[in-house]
Motif scaffolding. Structure first.
Motif, short mmCIF file in Angstrom:
data_model
loop_
_atom_site.label_atom_id
_atom_site.label_comp_id
_atom_site.label_asym_id
_atom_site.label_seq_id
_atom_site.Cartn_x
_atom_site.Cartn_y
_atom_site.Cartn_z
N MET A 110 12.56 -26.96 -20.71
CA MET A 110 12.41 -26.03 -21.83
C MET A 110 11.02 -25.41 -21.85
O MET A 110 10.85 -24.22 -22.10
CB MET A 110 12.68 -26.76 -23.15
N LEU A 111 10.00 -26.23 -21.55
CA LEU A 111 8.63 -25.71 -21.57
C LEU A 111 8.43 -24.61 -20.54
O LEU A 111 7.75 -23.61 -20.78
CB LEU A 111 7.64 -26.85 -21.32
N LEU A 121 21.95 -25.54 -22.84
CA LEU A 121 22.03 -26.79 -23.60
C LEU A 121 23.48 -27.18 -23.88
O LEU A 121 24.40 -26.38 -23.72
CB LEU A 121 21.26 -26.65 -24.92
N THR A 122 23.66 -28.42 -24.31
CA THR A 122 24.99 -28.92 -24.64
C THR A 122 25.31 -28.64 -26.10
O THR A 122 24.44 -28.28 -26.89
CB THR A 122 25.08 -30.43 -24.39
N CYS A 160 23.70 -28.40 -31.83
CA CYS A 160 24.05 -28.72 -33.22
C CYS A 160 23.16 -29.77 -33.86
O CYS A 160 22.88 -29.72 -35.06
CB CYS A 160 25.51 -29.18 -33.29
N LEU A 161 22.71 -30.73 -33.07
CA LEU A 161 21.97 -31.86 -33.63
C LEU A 161 20.46 -31.74 -33.46
O LEU A 161 19.71 -32.48 -34.11
CB LEU A 161 22.45 -33.17 -32.99
N VAL A 162 20.00 -30.81 -32.61
CA VAL A 162 18.56 -30.64 -32.40
C VAL A 162 18.11 -29.22 -32.75
O VAL A 162 17.33 -29.01 -33.67
CB VAL A 162 18.16 -30.97 -30.94
N ILE A 163 18.64 -28.26 -32.02
CA ILE A 163 18.21 -26.86 -32.18
C ILE A 163 18.45 -26.35 -33.60
O ILE A 163 17.60 -25.66 -34.17
CB ILE A 163 18.91 -25.96 -31.16
N VAL A 167 28.31 -15.98 -28.87
CA VAL A 167 28.05 -15.83 -27.44
C VAL A 167 27.85 -17.20 -26.79
O VAL A 167 28.34 -17.46 -25.68
CB VAL A 167 26.81 -14.94 -27.20
N LEU A 168 27.13 -18.09 -27.47
CA LEU A 168 26.88 -19.42 -26.92
C LEU A 168 28.15 -20.25 -26.81
O LEU A 168 28.31 -21.04 -25.89
CB LEU A 168 25.87 -20.17 -27.80
#
Length: 252
Positions: free
Chosen positions: A5-6, A47-48, A53-56, A71-72
């Motif tokens: 991600m970084l 991402l999954t 749902c639980l982080v982003i 779209v995702l």
């Protein structure tokens, strides 16, 4: 997720050089929040469902909105297997109204998950249930699936042993079905399968492994009805003889 991600989130921009003896280069790190939504969506597409749902979704209001973007979720599958926590699964479904593809594997609480799904995600196109207990009223569960998702294109009910011969009339209502997997539903009859192919005329993939109630005449009926358009046909059973396999040349 950290290093990857970084590398996506950081962009180094050189400023100006001064001094004849040495050049001083300053670096400015552009925040990911300066990216337009299109680039942010591209990053989040790696991402999954759980991460979205639980982080982003908890980062900020903007990320929460982007994490729900249709779209995702167009090609994203959420799989809930035996190690998935029930409470986490409910939270994912709560935050994924645009979910199109849901897979449940080896769960005793499949009925509860489905009941929650019905009230939260109304655009499901693919639903697969592998070796799950659907309760003594399993046909009621199937009735609800058909009622809530009449536009379903892919359905898997693998190893749902309690499904009866009446499954044919129920699944037949899914006229847009393209892929159907009923493997290891050992109680099904050839009559049910024939009823399905009579009505689900868009079928491209049909998996019927481990169903002993199918015989040569049933296989021949299937091939006559949808053979020219099938890309996949999986069969085995103690009542299938050479006649069935000789007839396979009718499948293009």
């Amino acid at each position: 997720m950290g290093n990857a991600m970084l590398s996506l989130m950081e962009k180094v921009v050189p400023s100006h050089a001064s001094s004849k003896k040495s050049s001083l280069v300053t670096k400015r790190v552009i925040s990911i929040n300066e990216f337009p939504d299109e680039i942010l969506l591209k990053i989040l597409s790696h991402l999954t469902a759980e991460e979205l749902c639980l982080v982003i979704a908890d980062v900020c209001e903007r990320w929460n909105a982007v994490a729900k973007d249709v779209v995702l979720w167009k090609n994203l599958t959420y799989t809930c297997d035996r190690v998935s926590r029930f409470t986490s699964a409910l939270k994912v479904l709560e935050r994924a109204p645009n979910l199109k593809s849901f897979v449940i594997r080896f769960r005793e609480d499949a009925v509860q998950l489905l009941e929650f799904l019905f009230g939260k995600c109304d655009g499901i196109k693919r639903l697969e249930i592998y070796y799950c207990y659907l309760g003594v009223s399993n046909m009621c569960v199937l009735d609800k699936i058909v009622a809530f998702y009449p536009e379903l294109e892919e359905l898997g009910l693998v190893g749902c042993f309690e499904l009866t011969s009446s499954i044919g009339s129920t699944i037949s209502q899914l006229r847009k079905l393209r892929r159907l997997n009923l493997s290891d539903c050992t109680d099904l009859s050839g009559c049910s399968i024939k009823q399905i192919v009579e009505n689900c005329t868009r079928l491209e993939e049909l998996c019927l492994q481990g169903i002993n109630g199918i015989c040569d005449k049933d296989v021949i009926h299937i091939i006559r009805k949808v053979g020219p358009q099938l890309t996949t046909l999986k069969l085995d059973g103690i009542n299938i003889r050479d006649n069935s396999f000789c007839y396979l040349h009718h499948c293009t």
